[in-house]
Scaffold this motif. Structure first.
Motif, PDB file in Angstrom:
ATOM      1  N   SER A  61       0.858  -1.182   0.000  1.00 31.82           N
ATOM      2  CA  SER A  61       0.000   0.000   0.000  1.00 31.82           C
ATOM      3  C   SER A  61       0.892   1.228   0.000  1.00 31.82           C
ATOM      4  CB  SER A  61      -0.904   0.007   1.237  1.00 31.82           C
ATOM      5  OG  SER A  61      -1.550   1.260   1.373  1.00 31.82           O
ATOM      6  N   VAL A  63      -0.527   4.515   0.283  1.00 26.69           N
ATOM      7  CA  VAL A  63      -1.445   5.616   0.582  1.00 26.69           C
ATOM      8  C   VAL A  63      -0.737   6.740   1.336  1.00 26.69           C
ATOM      9  CG1 VAL A  63      -3.498   4.181   0.548  1.00 26.69           C
ATOM     10  CG2 VAL A  63      -2.229   4.464   2.681  1.00 26.69           C
ATOM     11  N   SER A  64       0.346   6.418   2.023  1.00 26.73           N
ATOM     12  CA  SER A  64       1.106   7.445   2.735  1.00 26.73           C
ATOM     13  C   SER A  64       2.250   7.949   1.874  1.00 26.73           C
ATOM     14  CB  SER A  64       1.669   6.875   4.044  1.00 26.73           C
ATOM     15  OG  SER A  64       2.585   7.781   4.620  1.00 26.73           O
ATOM     16  N   ASN A  65       2.549   9.231   1.982  1.00 22.43           N
ATOM     17  CA  ASN A  65       3.689   9.806   1.283  1.00 22.43           C
ATOM     18  C   ASN A  65       5.010   9.421   1.915  1.00 22.43           C
ATOM     19  OD1 ASN A  65       2.275  11.123  -0.705  1.00 22.43           O
ATOM     20  ND2 ASN A  65       2.185  13.068   0.383  1.00 22.43           N
ATOM     21  N   HIS A  66       4.988   8.965   3.162  1.00 23.55           N
ATOM     22  CA  HIS A  66       6.228   8.801   3.907  1.00 23.55           C
ATOM     23  C   HIS A  66       6.780   7.383   3.887  1.00 23.55           C
ATOM     24  CE1 HIS A  66       4.500  12.506   5.556  1.00 23.55           C
ATOM     25  NE2 HIS A  66       5.750  12.853   5.806  1.00 23.55           N
ATOM     26  N   LYS A  69       3.919   0.482   2.821  1.00 18.69           N
ATOM     27  CA  LYS A  69       3.371  -0.481   3.760  1.00 18.69           C
ATOM     28  C   LYS A  69       3.308  -1.849   3.090  1.00 18.69           C
ATOM     29  CE  LYS A  69      -0.604  -1.400   6.777  1.00 18.69           C
ATOM     30  NZ  LYS A  69      -1.927  -0.895   7.224  1.00 18.69           N
ATOM     31  N   ARG A 101      10.790   8.121   0.059  1.00 13.73           N
ATOM     32  CA  ARG A 101      10.060   7.701   1.258  1.00 13.73           C
ATOM     33  C   ARG A 101      11.039   7.413   2.398  1.00 13.73           C
ATOM     34  NH1 ARG A 101       4.613   6.187  -0.223  1.00 13.73           N
ATOM     35  NH2 ARG A 101       4.400   6.321  -2.489  1.00 13.73           N
ATOM     36  N   GLN A 105       7.271  -0.449   6.125  1.00 11.60           N
ATOM     37  CA  GLN A 105       6.608  -0.962   7.323  1.00 11.60           C
ATOM     38  C   GLN A 105       6.041  -2.338   7.010  1.00 11.60           C
ATOM     39  OE1 GLN A 105       2.376  -0.308   8.765  1.00 11.60           O
ATOM     40  NE2 GLN A 105       3.426   1.324   9.864  1.00 11.60           N
ATOM     41  N   ARG A 179       7.177  14.695  -1.615  1.00  6.72           N
ATOM     42  CA  ARG A 179       7.702  13.678  -0.708  1.00  6.72           C
ATOM     43  C   ARG A 179       9.159  13.965  -0.362  1.00  6.72           C
ATOM     44  NH1 ARG A 179       5.373   8.806  -4.345  1.00  6.72           N
ATOM     45  NH2 ARG A 179       3.230   8.803  -3.609  1.00  6.72           N
ATOM     46  N   GLU A 182       9.437  16.844   2.073  1.00  9.46           N
ATOM     47  CA  GLU A 182       9.053  16.420   3.415  1.00  9.46           C
ATOM     48  C   GLU A 182      10.166  15.619   4.068  1.00  9.46           C
ATOM     49  OE1 GLU A 182       5.476  14.317   2.681  1.00  9.46           O
ATOM     50  OE2 GLU A 182       4.212  16.092   2.635  1.00  9.46           O
TER      51      GLU A 182
END
Length: 217
Positions: A61, A63-66, A69, A101, A105, A179, A182
């Protein structure tokens, strides 16, 4: 062995890998076809092939920019202990680094007999144990792999020398400037502003050495 993005016409083969009886025991149930089709369309599915035959698959996944998953990783029942899974993990680590990124995780059920021993060899660190979070199991454990040069080195050391990463559709994973900024701000607090560029360059070099890579510029 070659690691590459899955194609839409391969969804049935990918599903058969995930739904093999021995894989289902640890993946927590059967995998339906529509979600797999969606992940392939979103470029969130890697496959490993030997002689053009799919022998492993991994979905994630984004879905997060960081972070990336990790979700499901499965290999052919007759080809276990060939580091196919490790090669798929490494593929996502390289892609994550190229995207700017911060980490990978993964989440593992508490009574999994293998992954708590495998993940540290890939550079993952155990961070959190969530008790009574999964039906029929005692806990859910969260593992993190920081995307830095040290972790990528540890990961690649686990990959067989003959593995090629064919991620020629790299424009689907364009470096996202938001990204990267950040990540720069995050690293800047620790005096590591240049690390994001070093890791991106290192990941690019690995892909150039091991397979097909086309720069986005």
């Amino acid at each position: 062995m070659r690691v590459r993005l899955a194609e839409s016409e391969e969804v049935d083969t990918v599903q058969s890998i995930f739904n093999d009886q021995r894989n289902v025991e640890w993946l927590g149930g059967f995998v339906m076809k529509p979600p797999l089709e969606d992940l392939i369309r979103k470029r969130q599915m890697l496959v490993a092939t030997i002689d053009e035959q799919i022998v492993g698959a991994s979905e994630v996944s984004m879905v997060s920019n960081h972070f990336v998953k990790m979700s499901l990783v499965a290999t052919h029942r007759d080809l276990r202990r060939k580091r196919i899974g490790s090669s798929l993990y490494a593929g996502w680590a390289l892609i994550g680094a190229l995207q700017g990124r911060l980490y990978l995780q993964d989440h593992i059920i508490g009574n999994n007999p293998n992954m708590p021993f495998v993940l540290p060899t890939l550079g993952f660190q155990h961070k959190v144990e969530l008790r009574s979070k999964v039906r029929r199991h005692h806990s859910l454990n969260l593992w993190y792999l920081p995307l830095n040069a040290e972790s990528l080195n540890t990961m690649i050391d686990r990959v067989p020398d003959d593995v090629e990463y064919q991620i020629s559709d790299i424009e689907s994973f364009e470096l996202n400037s938001q990204r990267v900024m950040e990540k720069l701000r995050h690293l800047g607090r620790d005096g590591q502003v240049n690390d994001v560029f070093a890791v991106r360059y290192y990941a690019q070099q690995i892909l150039e050495e091991r397979g097909v890579y086309r720069d986005w510029e």
